[in-house]
Write a protein that holds these residues in place. Structure first.
Motif, PDB file in Angstrom:
ATOM      1  N   HIS A  25       0.832  -1.202   0.000  1.00  0.00           N
ATOM      2  CA  HIS A  25       0.000   0.000   0.000  1.00  0.00           C
ATOM      3  C   HIS A  25       0.871   1.259   0.000  1.00  0.00           C
ATOM      4  O   HIS A  25       0.611   2.206  -0.748  1.00  0.00           O
ATOM      5  N   ALA A  26       1.924   1.259   0.814  1.00  0.00           N
ATOM      6  CA  ALA A  26       2.813   2.421   0.879  1.00  0.00           C
ATOM      7  C   ALA A  26       3.490   2.669  -0.463  1.00  0.00           C
ATOM      8  O   ALA A  26       3.601   3.822  -0.912  1.00  0.00           O
ATOM      9  N   MET A  29       0.955   4.156  -2.864  1.00  0.00           N
ATOM     10  CA  MET A  29       0.707   5.563  -2.544  1.00  0.00           C
ATOM     11  C   MET A  29       1.882   6.441  -2.989  1.00  0.00           C
ATOM     12  O   MET A  29       1.686   7.539  -3.499  1.00  0.00           O
ATOM     13  N   LEU A  30       3.088   5.955  -2.776  1.00  0.00           N
ATOM     14  CA  LEU A  30       4.273   6.713  -3.184  1.00  0.00           C
ATOM     15  C   LEU A  30       4.272   6.950  -4.687  1.00  0.00           C
ATOM     16  O   LEU A  30       4.449   8.081  -5.151  1.00  0.00           O
ATOM     17  N   SER A 133       7.117   6.927   7.972  1.00  0.00           N
ATOM     18  CA  SER A 133       6.201   6.526   6.905  1.00  0.00           C
ATOM     19  C   SER A 133       4.784   7.056   7.126  1.00  0.00           C
ATOM     20  O   SER A 133       4.133   7.476   6.171  1.00  0.00           O
ATOM     21  N   ASN A 134       4.320   7.082   8.364  1.00  0.00           N
ATOM     22  CA  ASN A 134       2.968   7.602   8.619  1.00  0.00           C
ATOM     23  C   ASN A 134       2.851   9.062   8.218  1.00  0.00           C
ATOM     24  O   ASN A 134       1.866   9.477   7.598  1.00  0.00           O
ATOM     25  N   MET A 137       2.965   9.371   4.361  1.00  0.00           N
ATOM     26  CA  MET A 137       1.688   8.960   3.777  1.00  0.00           C
ATOM     27  C   MET A 137       0.597   9.984   4.066  1.00  0.00           C
ATOM     28  O   MET A 137      -0.233  10.280   3.208  1.00  0.00           O
ATOM     29  N   SER A 138       0.594  10.566   5.266  1.00  0.00           N
ATOM     30  CA  SER A 138      -0.387  11.605   5.595  1.00  0.00           C
ATOM     31  C   SER A 138      -0.218  12.825   4.704  1.00  0.00           C
ATOM     32  O   SER A 138      -1.202  13.386   4.212  1.00  0.00           O
ATOM     33  N   ASN A 140       0.971  12.834   1.750  1.00  0.00           N
ATOM     34  CA  ASN A 140       0.524  12.466   0.420  1.00  0.00           C
ATOM     35  C   ASN A 140      -0.996  12.502   0.319  1.00  0.00           C
ATOM     36  O   ASN A 140      -1.554  13.060  -0.620  1.00  0.00           O
ATOM     37  N   VAL A 141      -1.686  11.924   1.302  1.00  0.00           N
ATOM     38  CA  VAL A 141      -3.148  11.902   1.300  1.00  0.00           C
ATOM     39  C   VAL A 141      -3.712  13.320   1.343  1.00  0.00           C
ATOM     40  O   VAL A 141      -4.717  13.619   0.700  1.00  0.00           O
TER      41      VAL A 141
END
Length: 157
Positions: A25-26, A29-30, A133-134, A137-138, A140-141
């Protein structure tokens, strides 16, 4: 192995994944964060997913997912995607593997002192420590990762 190589070469970006895999998933998303629209094959939901997983293992993917093809070429798994050295505007962005770096323990302690809850991954964009990573990802979202990368001249539009 033929099925994986064929599917991997049909589209510009192909990711073999499992729907319950956080690392997969990461990576998705990347890659999507850069504006790519990858074709994703979720092995745990695909009718021949077991056959594809065996082919990925035969190709050398350990673990089998994520497995990424870009431009019809097999790039590798999450480690290979993250370890890519990207040359942009005369700068090279390096991804350090602390396990293999001579000062890895010292760097790890410094990252913990910066407030990272775990020492790795620890991401700096430009000269700014953004977190692990959190946090990446945040960003990015929220649509904030790409502007940070542009501002740091790590990517351009």
């Amino acid at each position: 192995m033929d099925i994986v190589m064929r599917l991997g070469s049909e589209k510009p970006v192909v990711i073999f994944s499992k729907s319950n895999c956080g690392i997969s998933h990461a990576i998705k998303m990347l890659i999507c964060g850069f504006g790519a629209n990858p074709t994703v094959y979720e092995l745990d939901q695909h009718p021949v997913g077991t056959e594809m997983e065996n082919a990925l293992l035969a190709l050398g993917c350990h673990p089998s997912v994520p497995a990424v093809f870009i431009g019809k070429q097999f790039v590798g798994g999450s480690n290979e995607v993250m370890d890519l050295n990207v040359q942009v505007s005369g700068r090279i962005l390096l991804f350090f593997e602390l396990d293999y770096h001579p000062k890895g323990r010292e760097i790890e302690n410094a990252l913990l002192a910066l407030g990272s809850h775990t020492s790795v991954p620890a991401v700096f964009i430009g000269k700014l420590f953004v977190g692990g990573s959190n946090e990446v990802m945040s960003l990015n979202v929220q649509g904030k990762l790409k502007p940070l990368l542009i501002k740091a001249k790590a990517i351009w539009m």
